[in-house]
Design a protein around this motif. Sequence first.
Motif, PDB file in Angstrom:
ATOM      1  N   ILE A 159       0.938  -1.190  -0.063  1.00 11.30           N
ATOM      2  CA  ILE A 159       0.082   0.041  -0.135  1.00 11.30           C
ATOM      3  C   ILE A 159       0.801   1.111  -0.002  1.00 11.30           C
ATOM      4  N   ALA A 160       2.009   1.136   0.756  1.00  8.08           N
ATOM      5  CA  ALA A 160       2.859   2.345   0.860  1.00  8.08           C
ATOM      6  C   ALA A 160       3.540   2.390  -0.532  1.00  8.08           C
ATOM      7  N   SER A 161       4.006   1.510  -1.282  1.00  9.57           N
ATOM      8  CA  SER A 161       4.290   1.444  -2.711  1.00  9.57           C
ATOM      9  C   SER A 161       3.325   2.067  -3.578  1.00  9.57           C
ATOM     10  N   PHE A 162       2.018   1.921  -3.348  1.00 12.28           N
ATOM     11  CA  PHE A 162       1.376   2.393  -4.387  1.00 12.28           C
ATOM     12  C   PHE A 162       1.013   4.051  -3.940  1.00 12.28           C
ATOM     13  N   ALA A 163       1.372   4.531  -2.687  1.00 15.90           N
ATOM     14  CA  ALA A 163       1.330   5.831  -2.535  1.00 15.90           C
ATOM     15  C   ALA A 163       2.615   6.493  -3.092  1.00 15.90           C
ATOM     16  N   MET A 164       3.823   5.678  -3.041  1.00 20.22           N
ATOM     17  CA  MET A 164       4.884   6.159  -3.742  1.00 20.22           C
ATOM     18  C   MET A 164       4.592   6.447  -5.254  1.00 20.22           C
ATOM     19  N   ALA A 165       3.780   5.667  -5.917  1.00 19.86           N
ATOM     20  CA  ALA A 165       3.264   5.618  -7.270  1.00 19.86           C
ATOM     21  C   ALA A 165       2.535   6.693  -7.534  1.00 19.86           C
ATOM     22  N   LEU A 166       1.607   7.101  -6.548  1.00 23.97           N
ATOM     23  CA  LEU A 166       0.836   8.294  -6.623  1.00 23.97           C
ATOM     24  C   LEU A 166       1.578   9.590  -6.749  1.00 23.97           C
TER      25      LEU A 166
END
Length: 368
Positions: free
Chosen positions: A306-313
């Motif tokens: 989920i935190a990796s997805f935040a980095m994608a955003l």
Amino acid sequence: MASYKLLLLPGDGIGPEVMGEVTRLIDWVNTSGLATIETETDLVGGCAYDAHGESVSDATMKIALEADAVMLGAVGGPKWDGVPYDKRPEAGLLRLRKDLELFANLRPAICYPALADASSLKRELVDGLDIMIVRELTGGVYFGEPKEITDLGNGQKRAVDTQVYETYEIVRIAAVAFELARKRGNLVHSAEKRNVMKTGVLWNEVVTQVHKDRYSDVKLEHILADNCAMQLVRAPKQFDVIVTDNLFGDVLSDEAAMATGSLGMLPSASLGAEDERGRRKALYEPVHGSAPDIAGKGAANPIATIASFAMALRYSFDLGEAADRIEKAIADVLDQGLRTGDIKQDGCKTVGTREMGDAIIASLKSAT
Ligand code: IPM
Ligand code: MN
């Protein structure tokens, strides 16, 4: 509204479970009208080998090259121990990194205050820890040739891996580290083994030059990689940004992860060079592996993904504010006392992958 193409590669082991929580966050982004994220899902790793006899197919590579970003879960597991070396699950991940030229791997190690007691280090050493490991990802011993095992014919074999770095590879990764440091604590530690390796000598020389030419406002410290490993468990908060080669970065980032409480907490972004439109190719993935021992049990910690997805955003979709909100929601659920098995703690509630995802989404929605 901006529209993006995101390729999802859940992979093996716990990969599909943790990626399942990300698809729910994508729905949240789409329904809140922040952006339109169109997804496609494909195979990588052992599951791709089972389906196509390759750990990533040419067709999947083509989609990855055309996507705005790729998210990967995890690859590998004992099931594929016997497959040929160049077709092993990890080879699919390495091909993605290499063919997309994702030379800069950002691995932030942040210790959420609620987790300071889950770390194997003392609370006062890790509380408030915020390190960024910048790992070179497309060079070094991972890709250097020759890389082979030769039969010497006398009952002996000889194995060779080759560590190679050229100036331009060190220049570009050093620049990424200095740029990041300017937005953080303004300090870079460059870790190598110049006392025994020629690549370490060149690494040191080039980082020093890049610093002198373009980033003399940032504080630079050179550190031997073994000393860096020791300092990371002795006094991790002395670090801000650590820049290092592919292999040392692999090892040091696992070590830093434990300071944060669990490998299940660490996200990563792998970025390429900026193109003419200022966009970078990118792959986002948790630092943890496929954890075959808990796969399929719904027990995995989805926070790193989920935190990796935040980095994608933040890095690919220009949605830094939404990324901040997701990171805040993660901190909130930890403050509420929810823990997956890897970070379980007395007095806290142990939950599964889905419940952790539910709680993060509920916290996000209640904050809007
Ligand atoms: C990582 C992993 C990979 C690596 C493996 C799965 C090839 O350990 O991303 O840190 O060694 O780079
Ligand atoms: Mn690793």
